[in-house]
Design a protein around this motif. Structure first.
Motif, short mmCIF file in Angstrom:
data_model
loop_
_atom_site.label_atom_id
_atom_site.label_comp_id
_atom_site.label_asym_id
_atom_site.label_seq_id
_atom_site.Cartn_x
_atom_site.Cartn_y
_atom_site.Cartn_z
N GLU A 1 -0.39 -9.45 -10.93
CA GLU A 1 0.72 -8.65 -11.50
C GLU A 1 0.48 -7.14 -11.38
N SER A 2 -0.77 -6.71 -11.53
CA SER A 2 -1.08 -5.28 -11.56
C SER A 2 -1.31 -4.67 -10.18
N SER A 3 -1.27 -5.47 -9.13
CA SER A 3 -1.56 -4.96 -7.79
C SER A 3 -0.45 -4.04 -7.29
N PRO A 4 -0.80 -2.80 -6.86
CA PRO A 4 0.22 -1.91 -6.32
C PRO A 4 0.46 -2.12 -4.83
N THR A 5 -0.36 -2.98 -4.19
CA THR A 5 -0.25 -3.19 -2.75
C THR A 5 -0.18 -4.68 -2.40
N GLY A 6 0.25 -4.93 -1.18
CA GLY A 6 0.29 -6.29 -0.64
C GLY A 6 0.35 -6.20 0.86
N GLY A 7 0.29 -7.33 1.53
CA GLY A 7 0.34 -7.36 2.98
C GLY A 7 1.36 -8.37 3.46
N VAL A 8 1.92 -8.12 4.64
CA VAL A 8 2.83 -9.07 5.27
C VAL A 8 2.22 -9.46 6.61
N SER B 1 7.68 0.43 13.36
CA SER B 1 7.62 0.61 11.92
C SER B 1 8.19 -0.59 11.20
N ALA B 2 7.98 -0.60 9.88
CA ALA B 2 8.53 -1.63 9.01
C ALA B 2 8.96 -0.96 7.71
N SER B 3 9.94 -1.57 7.05
CA SER B 3 10.38 -1.06 5.75
C SER B 3 10.93 -2.21 4.93
N THR B 4 10.87 -2.05 3.61
CA THR B 4 11.39 -3.06 2.70
C THR B 4 11.77 -2.41 1.38
N PRO B 5 12.84 -2.89 0.74
CA PRO B 5 13.17 -2.36 -0.58
C PRO B 5 12.17 -2.82 -1.64
N ARG B 6 11.27 -3.74 -1.30
CA ARG B 6 10.30 -4.29 -2.26
C ARG B 6 9.15 -3.32 -2.53
N ALA B 7 8.94 -2.31 -1.65
CA ALA B 7 7.83 -1.37 -1.80
C ALA B 7 8.28 0.05 -1.48
N ALA B 8 7.57 1.00 -2.05
CA ALA B 8 7.88 2.41 -1.79
C ALA B 8 7.62 2.76 -0.32
N LYS B 9 6.62 2.09 0.27
CA LYS B 9 6.23 2.42 1.64
C LYS B 9 5.66 1.18 2.33
N ALA B 10 5.93 1.05 3.62
CA ALA B 10 5.35 -0.02 4.43
C ALA B 10 4.76 0.63 5.68
N HIS C 1 -1.54 -6.08 10.10
CA HIS C 1 -0.69 -6.50 8.99
C HIS C 1 0.25 -5.35 8.63
N VAL C 2 1.32 -5.69 7.92
CA VAL C 2 2.20 -4.66 7.37
C VAL C 2 1.71 -4.43 5.95
N MET C 3 1.23 -3.23 5.67
CA MET C 3 0.70 -2.88 4.35
C MET C 3 1.85 -2.38 3.48
N LEU C 4 2.05 -3.06 2.35
CA LEU C 4 3.08 -2.66 1.39
C LEU C 4 2.42 -1.85 0.29
N MET C 5 2.87 -0.63 0.11
CA MET C 5 2.30 0.25 -0.90
C MET C 5 3.36 0.64 -1.91
N GLY C 6 2.95 0.70 -3.17
CA GLY C 6 3.89 1.02 -4.23
C GLY C 6 4.87 -0.12 -4.46
#
Length: 159
Positions: free
Chosen positions: A42-49, A65-74, A111-116
């Motif tokens: 729950e507390s993780s600010p990051t994830g990977g795709v 590039s990649a983008s998603t509304p799920r994270a501030a930055k990809a 990987h696609v790094m999801l931040m925020g």
């Protein structure tokens, strides 16, 4: 005999459910295979795709590039061995996908790094991810969040 039939039935169900989880998308000559993410605390600010890119055409392309509304930055990332220490680094200039070749985005590799992250990545969640290619253009795919234990891959590490 009954035990063997039961095991066969269970194996069949497992194979069917695994096939149902797999999903593909296509953009021109690029086939995008099974975009998924690992469930995170729950507390993780990051994830990977993770996913696969298969260029079925006769000319090279590049994921820019990649983008998603799920994270501030990809960002597009890879793992590098820096004097025996594995480190994640952003891929400058994109990821090339040669004609007739496949590039796998997997734990411990691209990987696609999801931040925020704007909300936690929970098993069963689905979210959109837009991929932008140099030649093929853009496509939005659906990412499925899976159980990290079931993925049986190297653990993610923090930035």
């Amino acid at each position: 005999m009954i035990m063997r039939k039961t095991l066969s039935a269970l194996l069949g169900l497992c194979l069917l459910s695994a096939g149902a989880m797999a999903h593909e998308f296509k953009l021109g000559d690029i086939k995008i295979g099974h975009p998924w993410s690992r469930a995170m605390p729950e507390s993780s600010p990051t994830g990977g795709v993770y996913l696969s890119l298969n260029n079925q055409g006769k000319t090279a392309d590049k994921l820019l590039s990649a983008s998603t509304p799920r994270a501030a930055k990809a960002e597009l990332h890879t793992h590098l061995n820096d004097k025996g220490v594995m480190r994640m680094r952003e891929v400058a200039g994109g990821v090339a996908v040669a004609a007739g070749q496949e590039v796998k985005f997997a734990p411990g590799s691209y990987h696609v790094m999801l931040m925020g992250l704007k909300q936690p990545l929970r098993v069963g969640d689905r979210f959109p991810l837009t991929l932008r290619f140099e030649k093929a253009g853009s496509v939005t795919v659906e990412v499925v969040v899976e159980d990290g234990v079931a993925a049986a891959a190297p653990a993610e590490h923090a930035h």
